[in-house]
Design a protein around this motif. Structure first.
Motif, PDB file in Angstrom:
ATOM      1  N   TYR A 177       5.452   2.328   1.446  1.00  0.00           N
ATOM      2  CA  TYR A 177       6.679   2.678   0.729  1.00  0.00           C
ATOM      3  C   TYR A 177       7.590   3.604   1.532  1.00  0.00           C
ATOM      4  CZ  TYR A 177       4.987   0.391  -3.485  1.00  0.00           C
ATOM      5  OH  TYR A 177       4.555  -0.550  -4.385  1.00  0.00           O
ATOM      6  N   GLU A 178       7.015   4.372   2.443  1.00  0.00           N
ATOM      7  CA  GLU A 178       7.849   5.238   3.273  1.00  0.00           C
ATOM      8  C   GLU A 178       8.790   4.424   4.161  1.00  0.00           C
ATOM      9  OE1 GLU A 178       8.158   8.602   3.145  1.00  0.00           O
ATOM     10  OE2 GLU A 178       6.894   8.368   1.358  1.00  0.00           O
ATOM     11  N   LYS A 229       8.571   5.214  -4.243  1.00  0.00           N
ATOM     12  CA  LYS A 229       8.072   4.142  -5.101  1.00  0.00           C
ATOM     13  C   LYS A 229       9.202   3.368  -5.795  1.00  0.00           C
ATOM     14  CE  LYS A 229       3.690   4.257  -4.309  1.00  0.00           C
ATOM     15  NZ  LYS A 229       2.656   4.505  -5.307  1.00  0.00           N
ATOM     16  N   GLN A 241       0.839  -1.191   0.000  1.00  0.00           N
ATOM     17  CA  GLN A 241       0.000   0.000   0.000  1.00  0.00           C
ATOM     18  C   GLN A 241       0.879   1.248   0.000  1.00  0.00           C
ATOM     19  OE1 GLN A 241      -2.918  -0.249   3.154  1.00  0.00           O
ATOM     20  NE2 GLN A 241      -3.574  -2.305   2.539  1.00  0.00           N
ATOM     21  N   ASP A 242       0.307   2.370  -0.404  1.00  0.00           N
ATOM     22  CA  ASP A 242       1.094   3.600  -0.532  1.00  0.00           C
ATOM     23  C   ASP A 242       1.836   3.940   0.758  1.00  0.00           C
ATOM     24  OD1 ASP A 242       0.362   3.908  -3.157  1.00  0.00           O
ATOM     25  OD2 ASP A 242      -1.219   5.386  -2.760  1.00  0.00           O
TER      26      ASP A 242
END
Length: 372
Positions: A202-203, A295, A198-199
């Motif tokens: 990526y952190e 990403k 999930q977005d």
């Protein structure tokens, strides 16, 4: 929340039983940590087969040395060459030990080639694998038509390639600076499902970057292809070409699988690591990649940590290595907490039928996913 935030763990714990040692793993309390743990429990509940022949990489004292691995590789190549693909696939030539490692009679050390890995053979082998396997989201025409024995053999091209790379590097390090061997544990399950990152996940690549901690537990790479970092290291910072770009895949999947770092802790506080990372960042910039683009998945997501104190006390890396090298076999994994689940893994690589066990189980996965 950083993936490496100290002492902020989920209540549920993972216990990995080896031959005579027990490893206790704490999982970081992040959204990905929770989802990953659920995926691991699914693997245990569904009693998926642990891939024991691709579990212990970079152990210089392993019985799976270069001679053994080269013989295993050629056995699988013979299986691939014997299959009647349509259209035909090229005949893959057999490999020798000399294809993968420079002689130990050459000078060994930071400036010498003695016992060094020969990257060309590994790159060639990996390209065969990518041609024949395809990607996680688009299997190749060769893979789709292959029978179960040949599918298994194709899978081994990748597994053995990485195991050879790791063993050769460890064998060289053992000869002149054993404290910097990089043994690891790759805990993968046959037919394990993959899930999209999930977005928010990526952190976490940026939180840990490329640091590796002794006993650190990291998200497993569960797709085909190379990362930008691997291309930079394997090809010595090459100029990007269309062929190289085609090999690169940024991580987009996770699975209920994990890697454990059993090498000495390395961060950018180590001068040699800082130098490498500065070179990598410069290479990225030259080739139009942004170090801060999450990403691109530039790093390793650290999802947990082995409780080293309970397992090894205040032991040094070499003492941990000595304790672990005779325990390279997982017999049980269980998750304790609100929902207890576990699975036993009784077969070992000393079993006469371990390959048959894997092939039969993989066949179920091929058929259930309509891979033929």
């Amino acid at each position: 929340m950083p993936s490496t935030q100290k002492n902020n763990f989920l209540l549920e714990k993972i216990v990995v039983q080896l031959n005579t040692k027990q490893l206790k793993i704490n999982v970081y309390n992040t959204p990905l940590g929770e989802r990953w743990l659920q995926a691991l429990k699914d693997n245990l509940q569904k009693k998926r087969i642990l891939e024991k022949n691709f579990c212990w990489l970079g152990w210089a004292d392993s019985k799976r040395d270069l001679q053994y691995l080269t013989n295993e590789l050629n056995t699988n190549i013979k299986q691939i060459n014997s299959y009647n693909f349509s259209p035909n696939y090229q005949t893959i030539e057999m490999f020798s030990q000399d294809d993968f490692q420079y002689s130990g009679n050459l000078p060994i050390g930071k400036q010498g080639l003695g016992k060094h890995l020969k990257h060309d053979a590994c790159n060639k082998l990996h390209r065969f694998f990518e041609d024949l396997q395809g990607t996680a989201w688009a299997p190749s025409k060769y893979y789709k038509q292959a029978d179960s024995q040949t599918k298994y053999a194709i899978r081994q091209l990748n597994n053995i390639c990485h195991e050879i790379e790791s063993w050769v590097n460890a064998d060289r390090k053992k000869a002149f600076e054993p404290e910097w061997m990089r043994p690891s544990q790759i805990t993968t399950f046959l037919n394990a499902p993959r899930y999209k990152l999930q977005d928010i996940d990526y952190e976490l690549f940026k939180e840990n970057r490329f640091s590796r901690e002794l006993g650190g537990v990291y998200l497993h790479w569960s797709q085909v292809g190379k990362t930008l970092y691997e291309v930079f290291r394997d090809e010595n910072g090459p100029k990007m070409t269309e062929a190289l770009c085609s090999e690169i895949n940024h991580q987009i999947y996770y699975s209920g699988e994990f890697d454990i770092e059993w090498g000495q802790t390395i961060t950018e506080q180590n001068s040699f690591k800082k130098l490498e990372m500065d070179g990598f960042r410069h290479w990225l910039d030259l080739n139009g990649y942004d170090w801060d683009d999450s990403k691109l998945a530039l790093g390793y997501i650290k999802i947990g940590q082995v409780d080293m104190q309970s397992g090894f006390g205040n032991a040094s890396f070499l003492e941990v290595y000595k304790a672990m090298k005779d325990n390279l076999n997982i017999t049980n994994i269980n998750v304790t907490g609100s929902q207890h689940c576990e699975n036993n893994f009784p077969y070992s690589l000393d079993s006469d039928d371990w390959k048959k066990i894997q092939i039969n189980y993989l066949k179920e996965g091929y058929e259930s996913r309509s891979m033929r």
